[in-house]
Write a protein that holds these residues in place. Sequence first.
Motif, PDB file in Angstrom:
ATOM      1  N   GLY A   1     -10.363  31.007 -88.300  1.00 53.00           N
ATOM      2  CA  GLY A   1      -9.103  31.187 -89.133  1.00 53.00           C
ATOM      3  C   GLY A   1      -7.959  31.738 -88.376  1.00 53.00           C
ATOM      4  O   GLY A   1      -6.836  31.759 -89.254  1.00 53.00           O
ATOM      5  N   LEU A   2      -7.597  32.636 -87.388  1.00 51.37           N
ATOM      6  CA  LEU A   2      -6.796  33.298 -86.969  1.00 51.37           C
ATOM      7  C   LEU A   2      -6.587  33.118 -85.426  1.00 51.37           C
ATOM      8  O   LEU A   2      -7.412  32.686 -84.563  1.00 51.37           O
ATOM      9  CB  LEU A   2      -7.580  34.774 -87.467  1.00 51.37           C
ATOM     10  CG  LEU A   2      -6.323  35.950 -86.735  1.00 51.37           C
ATOM     11  CD1 LEU A   2      -4.952  36.130 -88.000  1.00 51.37           C
ATOM     12  CD2 LEU A   2      -6.999  36.855 -86.463  1.00 51.37           C
ATOM     13  N   ALA A   3      -5.270  32.633 -85.587  1.00 46.79           N
ATOM     14  CA  ALA A   3      -4.514  32.317 -84.365  1.00 46.79           C
ATOM     15  C   ALA A   3      -3.423  33.987 -83.958  1.00 46.79           C
ATOM     16  O   ALA A   3      -2.324  33.905 -84.868  1.00 46.79           O
ATOM     17  CB  ALA A   3      -3.884  31.481 -84.273  1.00 46.79           C
ATOM     18  N   VAL A   4      -3.435  34.472 -82.901  1.00 45.08           N
ATOM     19  CA  VAL A   4      -2.396  35.622 -82.611  1.00 45.08           C
ATOM     20  C   VAL A   4      -0.997  34.673 -82.513  1.00 45.08           C
ATOM     21  O   VAL A   4      -1.060  33.390 -80.482  1.00 45.08           O
ATOM     22  CB  VAL A   4      -2.834  36.423 -81.647  1.00 45.08           C
ATOM     23  CG1 VAL A   4      -1.690  37.166 -81.018  1.00 45.08           C
ATOM     24  CG2 VAL A   4      -3.849  37.066 -81.989  1.00 45.08           C
ATOM     25  N   GLY A   5      -0.250  34.790 -82.941  1.00 41.76           N
ATOM     26  CA  GLY A   5       1.000  34.472 -82.400  1.00 41.76           C
ATOM     27  C   GLY A   5       2.187  35.164 -81.880  1.00 41.76           C
ATOM     28  O   GLY A   5       3.199  33.931 -81.147  1.00 41.76           O
ATOM     29  N   GLY A   6       1.888  36.044 -81.404  1.00 38.31           N
ATOM     30  CA  GLY A   6       2.967  37.102 -81.234  1.00 38.31           C
ATOM     31  C   GLY A   6       2.152  38.626 -80.647  1.00 38.31           C
ATOM     32  O   GLY A   6       1.806  38.683 -81.326  1.00 38.31           O
ATOM     33  N   ILE A   7       3.573  39.609 -80.102  1.00 36.17           N
ATOM     34  CA  ILE A   7       2.910  40.152 -80.113  1.00 36.17           C
ATOM     35  C   ILE A   7       4.482  41.654 -79.247  1.00 36.17           C
ATOM     36  O   ILE A   7       4.924  40.705 -79.035  1.00 36.17           O
ATOM     37  CB  ILE A   7       2.236  40.307 -78.218  1.00 36.17           C
ATOM     38  CG1 ILE A   7       0.915  40.338 -79.559  1.00 36.17           C
ATOM     39  CG2 ILE A   7       1.931  42.100 -78.529  1.00 36.17           C
ATOM     40  CD1 ILE A   7       0.024  39.979 -78.029  1.00 36.17           C
ATOM     41  N   CYS A   8       3.949  42.931 -80.257  1.00 33.34           N
ATOM     42  CA  CYS A   8       5.880  42.808 -80.079  1.00 33.34           C
ATOM     43  C   CYS A   8       5.408  44.463 -79.195  1.00 33.34           C
ATOM     44  O   CYS A   8       4.572  45.178 -80.532  1.00 33.34           O
ATOM     45  CB  CYS A   8       6.499  43.302 -81.342  1.00 33.34           C
ATOM     46  SG  CYS A   8       8.275  44.914 -81.577  1.00 33.34           S
ATOM     47  N   SER A   9       5.968  45.235 -78.254  1.00 28.62           N
ATOM     48  CA  SER A   9       5.541  46.355 -77.891  1.00 28.62           C
ATOM     49  C   SER A   9       6.644  47.334 -77.267  1.00 28.62           C
ATOM     50  O   SER A   9       7.075  45.878 -76.835  1.00 28.62           O
ATOM     51  CB  SER A   9       4.312  46.334 -76.690  1.00 28.62           C
ATOM     52  OG  SER A   9       4.146  47.784 -76.171  1.00 28.62           O
ATOM     53  N   GLY A  10       6.723  48.053 -77.624  1.00 26.36           N
ATOM     54  CA  GLY A  10       7.747  49.160 -77.178  1.00 26.36           C
ATOM     55  C   GLY A  10       7.796  48.902 -75.124  1.00 26.36           C
ATOM     56  O   GLY A  10       8.746  49.164 -74.292  1.00 26.36           O
ATOM     57  N   ASP A  11       6.633  48.341 -74.515  1.00 25.37           N
ATOM     58  CA  ASP A  11       6.472  48.676 -73.646  1.00 25.37           C
ATOM     59  C   ASP A  11       6.558  48.033 -72.708  1.00 25.37           C
ATOM     60  O   ASP A  11       5.393  46.356 -73.210  1.00 25.37           O
ATOM     61  CB  ASP A  11       4.822  49.327 -73.047  1.00 25.37           C
ATOM     62  CG  ASP A  11       4.573  49.726 -72.172  1.00 25.37           C
ATOM     63  OD1 ASP A  11       4.943  49.521 -70.943  1.00 25.37           O
ATOM     64  OD2 ASP A  11       3.825  50.236 -71.612  1.00 25.37           O
ATOM     65  N   GLU A  12       7.030  46.754 -72.232  1.00 27.94           N
ATOM     66  CA  GLU A  12       7.576  45.761 -71.288  1.00 27.94           C
ATOM     67  C   GLU A  12       6.652  45.617 -70.422  1.00 27.94           C
ATOM     68  O   GLU A  12       6.428  43.877 -69.889  1.00 27.94           O
ATOM     69  CB  GLU A  12       8.853  46.128 -70.563  1.00 27.94           C
ATOM     70  CG  GLU A  12       9.099  44.481 -70.194  1.00 27.94           C
ATOM     71  CD  GLU A  12      11.137  44.097 -69.896  1.00 27.94           C
ATOM     72  OE1 GLU A  12      11.389  42.927 -69.877  1.00 27.94           O
ATOM     73  OE2 GLU A  12      11.527  44.865 -69.790  1.00 27.94           O
TER      74      GLU A  12
END
Length: 265
Positions: free
Chosen positions: A153-164
């Motif tokens: 029931g979980l889907a990762v939709g996005g990731i935010c990181s300061g490391d490009e």
Amino acid sequence: MIKVITYGTYDLFHYGHQRLLERAKALGDYLIVGVTADDFDKNRGKINVQQSLMERIESVRATGLADEIIIEEYEGQKIDDIKRYDIDIFTVGSDWVGEFDYLNEYCDVVYLERTEGVSSTDIRSKDRQVTLGLVGEGLILNKFYNESQYVNGLAVGGICSGDENQLKDFDDDLILTRDFDELIDNVEAIFIVSHPSKHYKQAKKALEKGVHVLCESPIALKEEELCELFKLAKKNNLILMDSIKTAYSTAYNRLLLLAKKGKIG
């Protein structure tokens, strides 16, 4: 008379369950169906069952295929039941191939092919899918992303990181960004695994945008900030919680029990 026994949770009873019971019935003259008790499921780490025991029993009964329905309540009950009911054949779906070979000592074991394309897990996931965003840096971000693939029931939709450069480690079909606002605009919940100094501001911004928050400890560095966040979550009817520790996991406790019994470890 040939007696057959099979077991299952039968949550959200579907065509695959029906077909499995039909084939189990065809193996003999008398079919006993064991439905797992709620507590037994939880002890096995199966914590996302949606229907009560009585609802699941009634679903099996409604098929008219079971000559007798029993409740599976403890580990090792299968052997006891086979002896008690003088069973000739034990049968279960093919996704358990090899798992119950030890029962050959007591009766014949038959693994039945499952119906492709349908499962209770898939149904639960479809009905209760949550889009999750991850924010943080370092190897812990990769760790939680990899583990999230095994959560129903979980889907990762996005990731935010300061490391490009780290963002290049993830699938292109995700939202990969250094902009936290972009992430929370596109998910229903976030998991904060960033540096503790960023937790308060990120959690507050997410809660203000109507996004549920799961956060690595500590959620905030000051008591007044923590109280503020919980008040905001309550006001907006959102979840804010510390990340779940393994020690509180039902599956983890189950592993400890197996280790104490000498079955693993």
